[in-house]
Motif scaffolding. Structure first.
Motif, PDB file in Angstrom:
ATOM      1  N   ARG A  69      37.521  11.709  42.275  1.00 47.80           N
ATOM      2  CA  ARG A  69      37.195  12.479  41.137  1.00 47.80           C
ATOM      3  C   ARG A  69      37.583  11.584  39.790  1.00 47.80           C
ATOM      4  NH1 ARG A  69      38.623  18.759  42.110  1.00 47.80           N
ATOM      5  NH2 ARG A  69      37.591  18.568  39.694  1.00 47.80           N
ATOM      6  N   PRO A  70      36.696  10.733  39.616  1.00 49.97           N
ATOM      7  CA  PRO A  70      37.159   9.850  38.190  1.00 49.97           C
ATOM      8  C   PRO A  70      37.156  10.795  36.767  1.00 49.97           C
ATOM      9  CG  PRO A  70      34.931   9.472  39.236  1.00 49.97           C
ATOM     10  CD  PRO A  70      35.498  10.154  40.220  1.00 49.97           C
ATOM     11  N   ASP A  71      36.369  11.760  37.108  1.00 46.76           N
ATOM     12  CA  ASP A  71      36.524  12.713  35.904  1.00 46.76           C
ATOM     13  C   ASP A  71      37.613  13.539  35.629  1.00 46.76           C
ATOM     14  OD1 ASP A  71      35.839  14.236  38.247  1.00 46.76           O
ATOM     15  OD2 ASP A  71      34.366  15.580  37.300  1.00 46.76           O
ATOM     16  N   ALA A 127      27.530   4.569  25.371  1.00 47.30           N
ATOM     17  CA  ALA A 127      27.120   5.960  25.434  1.00 47.30           C
ATOM     18  C   ALA A 127      27.329   6.605  24.139  1.00 47.30           C
ATOM     19  CB  ALA A 127      27.577   6.851  26.635  1.00 47.30           C
ATOM     20  N   GLY A 128      26.383   7.116  23.584  1.00 46.32           N
ATOM     21  CA  GLY A 128      26.557   8.043  22.327  1.00 46.32           C
ATOM     22  C   GLY A 128      27.127   9.293  22.461  1.00 46.32           C
ATOM     23  N   PRO A 129      27.392   9.954  21.345  1.00 45.93           N
ATOM     24  CA  PRO A 129      27.933  11.030  21.145  1.00 45.93           C
ATOM     25  C   PRO A 129      27.427  12.288  22.063  1.00 45.93           C
ATOM     26  CG  PRO A 129      26.826  10.662  19.289  1.00 45.93           C
ATOM     27  CD  PRO A 129      26.784   9.565  20.048  1.00 45.93           C
ATOM     28  N   LEU A 130      26.136  12.315  22.191  1.00 43.09           N
ATOM     29  CA  LEU A 130      25.514  13.471  23.079  1.00 43.09           C
ATOM     30  C   LEU A 130      25.757  12.971  24.370  1.00 43.09           C
ATOM     31  CD1 LEU A 130      21.913  14.051  21.553  1.00 43.09           C
ATOM     32  CD2 LEU A 130      24.008  15.674  21.847  1.00 43.09           C
ATOM     33  N   ALA A 131      25.845  11.817  24.993  1.00 39.44           N
ATOM     34  CA  ALA A 131      26.283  11.648  26.333  1.00 39.44           C
ATOM     35  C   ALA A 131      27.615  11.789  26.624  1.00 39.44           C
ATOM     36  CB  ALA A 131      25.633  10.319  26.702  1.00 39.44           C
ATOM     37  N   LEU A 132      28.470  11.470  25.757  1.00 37.59           N
ATOM     38  CA  LEU A 132      29.908  11.616  25.922  1.00 37.59           C
ATOM     39  C   LEU A 132      30.205  13.171  25.863  1.00 37.59           C
ATOM     40  CD1 LEU A 132      31.036   9.166  23.525  1.00 37.59           C
ATOM     41  CD2 LEU A 132      31.433   8.896  26.054  1.00 37.59           C
ATOM     42  N   ALA A 133      29.531  14.044  24.987  1.00 38.32           N
ATOM     43  CA  ALA A 133      29.719  15.467  25.132  1.00 38.32           C
ATOM     44  C   ALA A 133      28.898  16.249  26.391  1.00 38.32           C
ATOM     45  CB  ALA A 133      28.989  16.139  23.977  1.00 38.32           C
ATOM     46  N   ALA A 135      28.974  14.496  29.435  1.00 41.23           N
ATOM     47  CA  ALA A 135      29.868  14.304  30.548  1.00 41.23           C
ATOM     48  C   ALA A 135      30.968  15.349  30.371  1.00 41.23           C
ATOM     49  CB  ALA A 135      30.657  12.648  30.304  1.00 41.23           C
ATOM     50  N   GLN A 136      31.521  15.629  29.259  1.00 41.38           N
ATOM     51  CA  GLN A 136      32.493  16.594  29.225  1.00 41.38           C
ATOM     52  C   GLN A 136      32.177  18.015  29.503  1.00 41.38           C
ATOM     53  OE1 GLN A 136      35.748  16.482  25.779  1.00 41.38           O
ATOM     54  NE2 GLN A 136      34.439  18.334  25.216  1.00 41.38           N
ATOM     55  N   ARG A 137      30.801  18.354  29.052  1.00 38.73           N
ATOM     56  CA  ARG A 137      30.376  19.534  29.736  1.00 38.73           C
ATOM     57  C   ARG A 137      30.345  19.791  31.262  1.00 38.73           C
ATOM     58  NH1 ARG A 137      26.990  19.149  25.105  1.00 38.73           N
ATOM     59  NH2 ARG A 137      25.202  18.226  26.329  1.00 38.73           N
ATOM     60  N   ALA A 138      30.035  18.516  31.800  1.00 44.02           N
ATOM     61  CA  ALA A 138      29.912  18.527  33.234  1.00 44.02           C
ATOM     62  C   ALA A 138      31.294  18.717  34.034  1.00 44.02           C
ATOM     63  CB  ALA A 138      29.564  17.268  33.584  1.00 44.02           C
ATOM     64  N   ARG A 139      32.346  18.114  33.371  1.00 41.15           N
ATOM     65  CA  ARG A 139      33.757  18.214  33.905  1.00 41.15           C
ATOM     66  C   ARG A 139      34.416  19.650  33.440  1.00 41.15           C
ATOM     67  NH1 ARG A 139      34.447  13.431  30.993  1.00 41.15           N
ATOM     68  NH2 ARG A 139      35.703  14.566  29.272  1.00 41.15           N
ATOM     69  N   THR A 140      33.982  20.323  32.463  1.00 42.93           N
ATOM     70  CA  THR A 140      34.413  21.503  32.248  1.00 42.93           C
ATOM     71  C   THR A 140      33.838  22.454  33.249  1.00 42.93           C
ATOM     72  OG1 THR A 140      34.806  21.141  29.588  1.00 42.93           O
ATOM     73  CG2 THR A 140      34.408  23.562  30.304  1.00 42.93           C
TER      74      THR A 140
END
Length: 462
Positions: A69-71, A127-133, A135-140
């Motif tokens: 679980r790297p996230d 990765a740009g801001p959209l890709a970073l966000a 990834a965070q949405r996937a974790r959430t």
């Protein structure tokens, strides 16, 4: 951001958990990405790639390892302390700014063009801001799927996705399974709220951290009965969190008025406890000084008690000028309304009798609140630390100690020297330090952590 292949490969060979969150390991033959300490992989050199972020690995076509679980690893200590544009942007993305205001809103907050911001983040993080966000949405989303009984449609929008299709596609791309597959384990939520594990890097001075929070608790906002808990003012509503140290993590029990606030609530709790710090790096520098070596040995992994709200810390710093901690907590408690510490607009509406303090101090608080409302002082996670300190010093009644204390706790500045602090000066003198500013040069870039050691030593050198 350039990653040294040999250094990264040696790290994964030893499965050193201290580097979890610092970079991502991707294995071309399996198509998965892992944290450096993952016990499931023994990749050959020719099959390995390293990425600076999970978002970059996802962009490269890799899916998250279901075992390590790297996230869920601690955040990168480099970006946690850096005060440059990338560090500020990452803190704002973590606080959910892209989900709420989009990339244009993030760029406005930082004062740069979208193009420049995207180019810089891509260069540094892959990765740009959209890709970073994303990834965070996937974790959430994964957190909500595994820990609540909410319907998947509710989870999709609570995590920040714009549609069910986008939610399904992202989960399949990141985890290589359908969202429903992540729900195979039992949920951990209950009447007490959403229970999450907040990981950290060892060592962690949990006792020192929680002793500080308990000793500085403000009635009405914070409670110390059994476990430490406090109210949260979040972008979409209010919340409350109970925090309890455990083995390898801090257990957080969150109750939120709006589940869209999960990501910012977690980010603020991690920030409060300084959980993304690199204690090994800090302790190595400070232990090299014989004056602090004993304290580092006795208190390994000391962390800075930061903040869930920068304005709150600034107010409490001003309230605490020239009075005891207990008295300051009592005065601050009189400002509390409906279980929440007032934000800047709410403080401006408080009547004079709510301020149990000298008139000049009350006016300083009002001047601070007005400066925050007007945008002249920024105390949010993505604030420019140097600009914030200058703006604070421009307010009558705020001097170098208060500005430095706010930078240390509210803005997470790792290298603040509070050389005008009376307790720190007296402790330094007892330890044989005659010229504190000169001596403290050897503590860079971790002078903020040295201040915590000196405060701790003040109880043992009297």
């Amino acid at each position: 951001m350039d990653l040294d292949f040999e250094q990264c490969y040696r790290t994964i060979e030893t499965r050193d958990a201290r580097f979890d969150g610092c970079f991502i390991l991707a294995v071309r033959t399996t198509g998965i990405y892992c944290r450096p300490s993952c016990p499931a992989v023994k990749p050959k050199r020719q099959n390995v790639s390293f990425y600076p972020s999970a978002a970059a690995a996802q962009r490269g076509g890799y899916r998250a390892c279901m075992r390590c679980r790297p996230d869920a690893s601690p955040g990168s200590p480099d970006w946690d302390v850096r005060a440059d544009l990338v560090g500020r942007a990452l803190r704002l993305i973590g606080d959910g700014v892209v989900d709420r205001d989009g990339v244009p809103g993030l760029a406005r907050r930082l004062g740069y063009t979208e193009r420049h911001l995207n180019r810089l983040l891509t260069t540094e993080l892959g990765a740009g801001p959209l890709a970073l966000a994303r990834a965070q949405r996937a974790r959430t989303a994964r957190t909500l799927i595994e820990n609540t009984d909410l319907g998947l449609g509710e989870i999709a929008f609570a995590a920040g996705f714009g549609s069910i299709r986008q939610f399904n596609d992202t989960i399949r791309e990141v985890y290589a399974v359908a969202p429903s597959h992540l729900r195979r384990d039992q949920r951990a939520s209950g009447p007490g709220g959403l229970r999450l594990k907040l990981p950290y890097r060892e060592p962690f001075d949990a006792k020192g951290m929680f002793d500080f929070l308990v000793g500085h608790a403000v009635a009405g906002v914070e409670s110390t009965e059994g476990t430490y808990s406090r109210s949260l003012r979040l972008p979409h509503g209010t919340g409350r969190v109970e925090l309890e140290p455990a083995d390898g993590h801090v257990l957080a029990t969150l109750t939120l008025a709006d589940l869209r606030d999960l990501a910012p609530a977690v980010a603020r709790c991690r920030r409060l406890l300084d959980l993304d710090a690199d204690p090994a790096a800090v302790d190595a520098v400070l232990a090299a000084d014989p004056v602090l070596a004993g304290s580092v040995r006795d208190n390994p992994g000391i962390r800075i008690p930061r903040a869930v709200d920068g304005f709150e810390v600034a107010v409490r710093a001003i309230v605490g000028q020239q009075i005891s901690v207990a008295a300051a907590c009592g005065v601050a408690a009189k400002l509390v309304r409906d279980g929440l510490f007032p934000d800047a607009p709410a403080l401006l509406e408080l009547p004079d009798e709510a301020f149990s303090m000298p008139v000049k101090r009350r006016e300083t608080l009002r001047a601070l609140a007005q400066a925050v409302v007007d945008g002249d002082v920024d105390l949010e996670p993505g604030a420019d630390r140097d600009a914030a300190e200058r703006a604070l010093l421009a307010i009558p009644g705020i001097g170098p100690w208060t500005a430095g204390y706010v930078a240390l706790r509210a803005l997470g500045a790792p290298d603040v020297l509070l050389d005008t602090d009376l307790v720190i000066r007296r402790t330094a003198e007892r330890l044989g330090i005659t010229d504190l500013p000169t001596h403290a040069e050897r503590w860079r870039p971790w002078r903020s952590y040295a201040m915590l050691h000196l405060w701790r030593l003040s109880w043992t050198t009297q």
